[in-house]
Design a protein around this motif. Sequence first.
Motif, PDB file in Angstrom:
ATOM      1  N   MET A   1       0.857  -1.198   0.000  1.00 34.12           N
ATOM      2  CA  MET A   1       0.000   0.000   0.000  1.00 34.12           C
ATOM      3  C   MET A   1       0.883   1.235   0.000  1.00 34.12           C
ATOM      4  SD  MET A   1      -2.956   1.000   2.739  1.00 34.12           S
ATOM      5  CE  MET A   1      -3.822  -0.524   2.397  1.00 34.12           C
ATOM      6  N   SER A   2       0.649   2.148  -0.929  1.00 30.69           N
ATOM      7  CA  SER A   2       1.558   3.283  -1.034  1.00 30.69           C
ATOM      8  C   SER A   2       0.869   4.634  -1.111  1.00 30.69           C
ATOM      9  CB  SER A   2       2.456   3.129  -2.269  1.00 30.69           C
ATOM     10  OG  SER A   2       1.662   3.069  -3.446  1.00 30.69           O
ATOM     11  N   THR A   3      -0.433   4.672  -1.391  1.00 33.16           N
ATOM     12  CA  THR A   3      -1.133   5.948  -1.520  1.00 33.16           C
ATOM     13  C   THR A   3      -2.457   5.877  -0.772  1.00 33.16           C
ATOM     14  OG1 THR A   3      -0.194   6.214  -3.736  1.00 33.16           O
ATOM     15  CG2 THR A   3      -1.956   7.710  -3.113  1.00 33.16           C
ATOM     16  N   GLN A  77      -5.348   6.909  -7.591  1.00 35.30           N
ATOM     17  CA  GLN A  77      -4.907   5.520  -7.403  1.00 35.30           C
ATOM     18  C   GLN A  77      -4.706   5.216  -5.920  1.00 35.30           C
ATOM     19  OE1 GLN A  77      -1.467   5.515 -10.165  1.00 35.30           O
ATOM     20  NE2 GLN A  77      -2.727   4.261 -11.543  1.00 35.30           N
ATOM     21  N   ASP A  79      -4.969   3.396  -2.443  1.00 33.70           N
ATOM     22  CA  ASP A  79      -5.079   2.039  -1.925  1.00 33.70           C
ATOM     23  C   ASP A  79      -6.053   1.969  -0.759  1.00 33.70           C
ATOM     24  OD1 ASP A  79      -2.885   0.634  -3.496  1.00 33.70           O
ATOM     25  OD2 ASP A  79      -1.793   2.334  -2.653  1.00 33.70           O
ATOM     26  N   THR A 101     -11.686  -0.806  -2.510  1.00 36.03           N
ATOM     27  CA  THR A 101     -10.734   0.040  -1.793  1.00 36.03           C
ATOM     28  C   THR A 101     -10.985  -0.058  -0.295  1.00 36.03           C
ATOM     29  OG1 THR A 101     -10.695   1.593  -3.645  1.00 36.03           O
ATOM     30  CG2 THR A 101      -9.853   2.396  -1.538  1.00 36.03           C
ATOM     31  N   GLY A 331      -4.106  -3.444   5.806  1.00 36.94           N
ATOM     32  CA  GLY A 331      -5.279  -3.441   4.925  1.00 36.94           C
ATOM     33  C   GLY A 331      -6.088  -4.721   5.038  1.00 36.94           C
TER      34      GLY A 331
END
Length: 335
Positions: A1-3, A77, A79, A101, A331
Amino acid sequence: MSTIGIRCDAGARTGVGHLVRCVALAEELTARGVDVHFLSDLGGVTWAEAQLEQRGLPWHPAPYDEVGLVSAVQRLQLDALVIDSYTLPPPHSKAVRATGTTVLAIVDGDPRGQDADIFVDQNLDAVLDVGDVRLAGLDHALLRSSVRRLRPSAAPVSSFARTPKVVAFFGGTDAYRAAPQVARLLVDAAAPFEATVVAADASLRAELLTIPAGEGQHFEIIDPTDRLPELLADADLVVSASGTSTWELLCLGRAAALVWVVDNQIIGYERTVAHGYAAGLGRLGELGDHAVTTLRRLLLNPAERTALAVRGWAAVDGRGVERVADVLLRGRSPR
């Protein structure tokens, strides 16, 4: 997960509490290499806008409806999406979650119909009965780094040797004009103090400047400041609303006297006072002899201030934001 996106608002009547705790989470996420985008209506509150700008946090206009929110999630975009709002219609979170999401909702008791994978209620004695993942209680209090780094390594002791330093503040907007009411109560307490009072706007400053201090009393009226945590850390007594800032005061080990300003603060106020983590002054607009007597006792009794500070310091360890970030970054798999 990056954004990760954060959907929260601030405003003259809304206040800045939702934004402050979301900024705290954003700080922790960006420190871990995550890109964070705010999707917010900040209501023209300059101080609120500055909190994002100073931290280099991208800020986008709040989408008008659920279609716009889903579009923003896809365009950026994201996550995951964090939601912290009393007014956001539930279809917004439902629509985002339907895309697969991850949604995290920060709530205060009532989830207000929001649909989320993870629910966070950072309030004292909170109980959650919704969501697959439930993070409840002070172990999940979302505190800014500017507060956390000032947390003392041991419970503080209030000084007997100096005139008590008091800080009074009521959020970034003080929409219900609490500061002048509390300043008058401090004067009526008829005890010495050195008080710093935050005036959220020019009209509040003008009113505060008309309040005469008594013998041995002194007021300094200041504008909203990012140095507030440093002022709090040096205070012997803090007078504030029973909102999200309460957990900051406990983390810092400050003796606090609380006012409940709006109805959604009453549960937190009652629980905090019942646990002995803070003194209660009552409801704004109905403050009277009890509030004056309580303030006088706290100003004249360092031992009582110390007892409050010690209990509060032990209740909030400042690591809640780490715990929430750990869960969010794990997540959950799309359904």
